[in-house]
Motif scaffolding. Structure first.
Motif, PDB file in Angstrom:
ATOM      1  N   GLU A  27       0.837  -1.215   0.000  1.00  0.00           N
ATOM      2  CA  GLU A  27       0.000   0.000   0.000  1.00  0.00           C
ATOM      3  C   GLU A  27       0.867   1.259   0.000  1.00  0.00           C
ATOM      4  O   GLU A  27       0.620   2.220  -0.744  1.00  0.00           O
ATOM      5  N   ASN A  28       1.911   1.278   0.811  1.00  0.00           N
ATOM      6  CA  ASN A  28       2.768   2.462   0.905  1.00  0.00           C
ATOM      7  C   ASN A  28       3.590   2.670  -0.363  1.00  0.00           C
ATOM      8  O   ASN A  28       3.840   3.810  -0.776  1.00  0.00           O
ATOM      9  N   LEU A  29       4.025   1.573  -0.992  1.00  0.00           N
ATOM     10  CA  LEU A  29       4.713   1.694  -2.282  1.00  0.00           C
ATOM     11  C   LEU A  29       3.762   2.287  -3.314  1.00  0.00           C
ATOM     12  O   LEU A  29       4.163   3.101  -4.152  1.00  0.00           O
ATOM     13  N   GLY A  30       2.491   1.885  -3.225  1.00  0.00           N
ATOM     14  CA  GLY A  30       1.495   2.485  -4.106  1.00  0.00           C
ATOM     15  C   GLY A  30       1.391   3.980  -3.920  1.00  0.00           C
ATOM     16  O   GLY A  30       1.215   4.737  -4.882  1.00  0.00           O
ATOM     17  N   SER A  31       1.538   4.445  -2.676  1.00  0.00           N
ATOM     18  CA  SER A  31       1.460   5.881  -2.408  1.00  0.00           C
ATOM     19  C   SER A  31       2.638   6.628  -3.025  1.00  0.00           C
ATOM     20  O   SER A  31       2.505   7.791  -3.428  1.00  0.00           O
ATOM     21  N   VAL A  32       3.812   5.980  -3.094  1.00  0.00           N
ATOM     22  CA  VAL A  32       4.963   6.607  -3.756  1.00  0.00           C
ATOM     23  C   VAL A  32       4.649   6.834  -5.232  1.00  0.00           C
ATOM     24  O   VAL A  32       4.882   7.919  -5.777  1.00  0.00           O
ATOM     25  N   TYR A  33       4.101   5.801  -5.871  1.00  0.00           N
ATOM     26  CA  TYR A  33       3.764   5.944  -7.288  1.00  0.00           C
ATOM     27  C   TYR A  33       2.624   6.941  -7.493  1.00  0.00           C
ATOM     28  O   TYR A  33       2.531   7.575  -8.552  1.00  0.00           O
ATOM     29  N   LEU A  34       1.781   7.097  -6.473  1.00  0.00           N
ATOM     30  CA  LEU A  34       0.756   8.139  -6.529  1.00  0.00           C
ATOM     31  C   LEU A  34       1.412   9.510  -6.536  1.00  0.00           C
ATOM     32  O   LEU A  34       1.047  10.389  -7.312  1.00  0.00           O
ATOM     33  N   ASP A  35       2.415   9.700  -5.672  1.00  0.00           N
ATOM     34  CA  ASP A  35       3.152  10.961  -5.650  1.00  0.00           C
ATOM     35  C   ASP A  35       3.857  11.225  -6.980  1.00  0.00           C
ATOM     36  O   ASP A  35       3.980  12.368  -7.424  1.00  0.00           O
ATOM     37  N   LEU A  36       4.345  10.135  -7.611  1.00  0.00           N
ATOM     38  CA  LEU A  36       5.058  10.257  -8.887  1.00  0.00           C
ATOM     39  C   LEU A  36       4.097  10.328 -10.075  1.00  0.00           C
ATOM     40  O   LEU A  36       4.533  10.308 -11.223  1.00  0.00           O
ATOM     41  N   GLU A  37       2.805  10.378  -9.762  1.00  0.00           N
ATOM     42  CA  GLU A  37       1.733  10.520 -10.754  1.00  0.00           C
ATOM     43  C   GLU A  37       1.613   9.307 -11.672  1.00  0.00           C
ATOM     44  O   GLU A  37       1.088   9.400 -12.772  1.00  0.00           O
ATOM     45  N   ASN A  38       2.101   8.164 -11.225  1.00  0.00           N
ATOM     46  CA  ASN A  38       1.875   6.901 -11.941  1.00  0.00           C
ATOM     47  C   ASN A  38       0.637   6.262 -11.303  1.00  0.00           C
ATOM     48  O   ASN A  38       0.716   5.304 -10.537  1.00  0.00           O
ATOM     49  N   TYR A  39      -0.527   6.812 -11.640  1.00  0.00           N
ATOM     50  CA  TYR A  39      -1.751   6.477 -10.925  1.00  0.00           C
ATOM     51  C   TYR A  39      -2.205   5.043 -11.167  1.00  0.00           C
ATOM     52  O   TYR A  39      -2.774   4.407 -10.266  1.00  0.00           O
ATOM     53  N   GLN A  40      -1.957   4.530 -12.371  1.00  0.00           N
ATOM     54  CA  GLN A  40      -2.387   3.162 -12.671  1.00  0.00           C
ATOM     55  C   GLN A  40      -1.627   2.156 -11.807  1.00  0.00           C
ATOM     56  O   GLN A  40      -2.215   1.242 -11.228  1.00  0.00           O
TER      57      GLN A  40
END
Length: 638
Positions: free
Chosen positions: A244-257
């Motif tokens: 889940e937290n790794l997903g949040s990093v990619y959210l910050d990097l705008e890799n939403y998918q």
């Protein structure tokens, strides 16, 4: 955006048992004739079931309690109280958990069970942390660490648990460098002791800190390492958290998918395992945010509603809901639910103000300084005692030693003692210096609170959603939205300038004048039908401390913003003059006026102005009349 992790409960036993080990314990419980051993083993079996088989856990706890009470096995009774507290805590019965932890603490003190006292104190810290009571939680965690320091080596609680919990509180306070320091201490101990499941927890926490520092490279590296460790140790709960937290990093990097896929994977794992309401709220929030960014607003709203429903059933978890209110507002605006969006914006800002507290931050710094100082002082006393013993020994052997050699040795010993004491005293001074630095950091935190960048980013996000919304606005409204978006972006740049000012040792009056002039220029361009007059007469370009400069500038900002926002002014005048060692700032507007004595008790902005002037030894006078405008006169001794 932040990620919250459950604190680790200090277990009664420092290992977990697989099925074979549990079977072995059952054999011991059936065969032993020693009641104390039987109670201890039954407690271990009950604890091994507590997270996955509630019925069996209760069954073995009842057996143990019956024997412990009838045979008056006090230590076993103390263990049972603590296990009951943990059982209620993971079941969501927080009041009952607090009751049993408090009862366990009183029992352990009465019978001088120091190990149980340390465990009870730490578990009370966990309880308060989960309730959002950070000051109380940190007090308990440092108290547990202090008790643990005094325990014999064989009976100490693993210090990694204490360090982990303190690190988590620093995460809450957004002191991420300090949090990383404590998490690394915990991780080193867990590596040495081969505690693989706990290693995954430490790596997760460290990754969260790097992510919040925007160090995404290290965050991804640490999270991937944590996922690998969690898989190998079959720690599925921590695996889901790290995913889940790794997903949040990619959210910050705008890799939403990619962020969405990781968060959905985490949710799939959580559905097969017991999950706390707090974790459910957070996970649904971040899935909702992913869908929001992918412009799938209906699914975003669905997961928002899931999280809001859980929050409504667990109102004491409101502390952890700002991100939920933020995405709920953004999603409702995108779906043209304007009224709902306004409601969630209000809830978001109100919660930010409730969560942030300078007093909390100071309390944190004082607790750590107190603990470290006491530890250093004990070391000094210990060295002094050791040195005294050596001096006595030298006196005893002096009868057979040459007087000159005795004096020489005594002098060497004295010099060594003085050096050691000087070294420790220097370390104490360094701790005090670190505390002063901490105070400066708290000032920076307040500036971030006053003009917080995340709020501006959120406003920009809302404006972008409005631009892309299905409903089309007229040309005039679109221009207004674009103007506000530009102003918000300028304000983010201004926030960076603020941090630079606070990190500077000093600024001169000319620099302050230029910064004020730029602000007045930007303000005048952002509004229509308001005329600005600005005059700053610098006679002697003296140096200001960073605190003086930022407070003077923020007072100007707050007053001008009030005049634009509330006073309906058509003219604003700012006149600043330097008179020997005084700086006089007069700000006037021709607006509607207000009752200062009545408003200052209710208005955060006016209270903020008064506090800032007071902090730099200034005086504030306000004169305002209905329909005749307002005059602020501020005198500051430089």
């Amino acid at each position: 955006m932040r990620k919250i992790l459950l604190l680790i409960i200090i277990p009664i036993f420092c290992f977990s048992q697989n099925n074979n080990e549990i079977d072995s314990l059952k054999v011991i419980a059936e065969s032993t004739k020693n009641d104390s051993v039987k109670v201890s083993v039954l407690n271990k079996i009950a604890f091994s079931y507590i997270f996955n088989d509630e019925k069996r856990a209760k069954e073995f706890l009842r057996k143990s309690e019956k024997i412990a009470l009838s045979k008056k096995i006090l230590y076993g009774q103390n263990e049972i109280l603590n296990i009951k507290g943990i059982f209620h805590d993971i079941s969501g019965n927080s009041d009952s958990a607090n009751y049993y932890f408090q009862k366990s603490l009183v029992f352990s003190k009465r019978h001088n069970f120091k190990v149980m006292e340390a465990r009870s104190v730490n578990n009370l810290g966990m309880y308060n942390w989960n309730k959002g009571n950070w000051n109380e939680a940190l007090s308990y965690f440092f108290a547990a660490l202090k008790i643990n320091d005094k325990l014999p080596v064989g009976k100490k609680i693993n210090e990694s648990i204490c360090y982990n919990n303190i690190g988590l509180i620093y995460q809450e306070m957004r002191l991420f460098d300090k949090a990383i320091s404590f998490h690394n201490k915990a991780y080193v101990i867990r590596l040495k002791d081969n505690l693989y499941k706990d290693q995954a927890i430490s790596l997760n926490n460290i990754g969260i800190c790097y992510r919040n520092k925007n160090d995404y490279k290290n965050a991804i590296l640490i999270f991937n390492k944590g996922i690998d460790v969690a898989k190998k140790s079959n720690n599925l709960i921590e695996y889901s958290k790290i995913t889940e937290n790794l997903g949040s990093v990619y959210l910050d990097l705008e890799n939403y998918q990619k962020a969405l896929l990781l968060n959905l994977e985490a949710k799939k794992i959580r559905e097969k395992n017991a999950t706390s309401p707090k974790e459910e709220i957070l996970l649904n929030t971040y899935i909702s945010l992913c869908y929001n960014k992918l412009k799938n607003y209906q699914l975003s709203l669905k997961y928002c509603d899931n999280a809001l429903k859980i929050l409504n059933e667990n109102k004491d978890l409101k502390t952890f809901a700002p991100d939920l209110y933020k995405v709920a507002a953004s999603t409702n605006f995108a779906l043209n639910n304007i009224q709902k969006g306004d409601e969630y914006i209000t809830l978001y800002y109100n919660l930010l103000n409730e969560n942030f507290s300078i007093e909390n931050s100071k309390h944190v710094a004082e607790l750590e300084t107190k603990y470290l100082t006491e530890k250093k002082e004990k070391q000094i006393l210990k060295q002094q005692a050791e040195a005294k013993q050596k001096n006595i020994w030298l006196l005893l052997i002096s009868s057979i030693a040459i007087i000159g050699l005795l004096l020489f040795r005594n002098q060497v010993l004295k010099t060594k003692q003085q050096k050691n004491q000087a070294k420790l005293e220097k370390e104490l001074l360094q701790e005090q210096s670190n505390y002063k630095i901490q105070e400066q950091r708290l000032d920076i935190s307040r500036e971030l609170h006053d003009n917080v960048g995340s709020q501006l980013t959120f406003i920009i996000s809302i404006l972008d959603n409005l631009k892309n919304a299905p409903v089309k606005f007229d040309e005039n409204s679109s221009k207004k939205i674009e103007s506000v978006s530009n102003f918000a972006n300028k304000s983010i740049t201004e926030l960076r300038d603020t941090i630079w000012v606070l990190n500077s040792k000093s600024l001169d009056l000319e620099e302050l004048k230029n910064k004020m002039l730029n602000y007045i220029k930007d303000a005048s361009e952002s509004v229509e039908n308001t005329k600005f007059d600005f005059n700053f007469d610098v006679k002697n370009n003296i140096q200001l401390s960073s605190k003086q400069a930022i407070n003077i500038f923020r007072v100007l900002q707050e007053i001008v913003n009030n005049a634009l926002k509330h006073a309906n002014s058509s003219q604003i005048s700012v006149i600043i003059t330097q008179n020997q060692n005084n700086l006089e700032m007069e700000i006037q507007d021709n607006g509607i006026g207000f009752n200062f004595d009545e408003k200052k008790k209710k208005s955060f902005g006016l209270t903020n102005i008064q506090n800032r002037v007071r902090e730099i030894n200034g005086m504030l006078k306000v004169h305002s009349q209905q329909d005749k405008g307002t005059n602020y006169l501020i005198t500051i001794t430089l």
